[in-house]
Write an enzyme that holds these catalytic residues in place. Sequence first.
Site, PDB file in Angstrom:
ATOM      1  N   GLU A  59       0.851  -1.185   0.000  1.00  0.00           N
ATOM      2  CA  GLU A  59       0.000   0.000   0.000  1.00  0.00           C
ATOM      3  C   GLU A  59       0.894   1.245   0.000  1.00  0.00           C
ATOM      4  O   GLU A  59       1.941   1.264   0.635  1.00  0.00           O
ATOM      5  CB  GLU A  59      -0.878  -0.027   1.258  1.00  0.00           C
ATOM      6  N   LYS A 130     -10.348  -0.162  -0.537  1.00  0.00           N
ATOM      7  CA  LYS A 130     -10.313  -0.271   0.928  1.00  0.00           C
ATOM      8  C   LYS A 130     -11.667   0.097   1.516  1.00  0.00           C
ATOM      9  O   LYS A 130     -12.215   1.162   1.234  1.00  0.00           O
ATOM     10  CB  LYS A 130      -9.212   0.628   1.481  1.00  0.00           C
ATOM     11  N   CYS A 162      -4.549  -3.239   4.327  1.00  0.00           N
ATOM     12  CA  CYS A 162      -4.188  -2.785   5.660  1.00  0.00           C
ATOM     13  C   CYS A 162      -5.252  -3.103   6.710  1.00  0.00           C
ATOM     14  O   CYS A 162      -5.528  -4.254   6.999  1.00  0.00           O
ATOM     15  CB  CYS A 162      -3.859  -1.289   5.591  1.00  0.00           C
TER      16      CYS A 162
END
Length: 191
Positions: A59, A130, A162
């Site tokens: 990322e 995300k 993440c």
Amino acid sequence: MPQGSISSSRDAVGVAVVNYRVPVCESRQDVLLNCKRIASMIDGAKKGYPGLDLIIFPEYSTQGFHPEKWQDLTTTLDGPEVAIFKDACVRNKVYGIFSITGEKHPEGKNPYNTMIMITDQGEINLEYRKIFPWTPKEPWTAGHETAVAIGPKGLVIGGVICYDANMPEIVRDTVMKGAELVVRIQGEFQP
């Protein structure tokens, strides 16, 4: 079978996970230069490890995360940054997973934080946005669904970004959609 420390066979996928420092990009030109660096790393990885089938970048590796200029560094999935990655994947006959932190939103909202997988034929076959941006630090528009796609040698790959992997339901849904490998890309700003 190709020689090297990353091996692959008909039923094993050779994977490289790149520990790439979050770049500091001040302009679109900086972003494009960074993309060319990433493409060069793919060239080198494939040359050094001919068994490589899939290469994964973390990322924030494409555009970084400039605290003030992030809106100026956005792109689209058909933008020049992605074109550089597509060319590198085709040239090296590898699949690649890349971070687009700043995918322009089609309705003009804040951009998405997006993970894409590009095939060895240069096609995007996985787009994951995300779902749980880390607020208040990340300004991204939230995605709303998990994603899986066929990777090298038929391996079904799902992606998360993440903090999303901290939500068991996100990973569970990805696996329930058939993922045999769940790739979590993550950029860490603080050691």
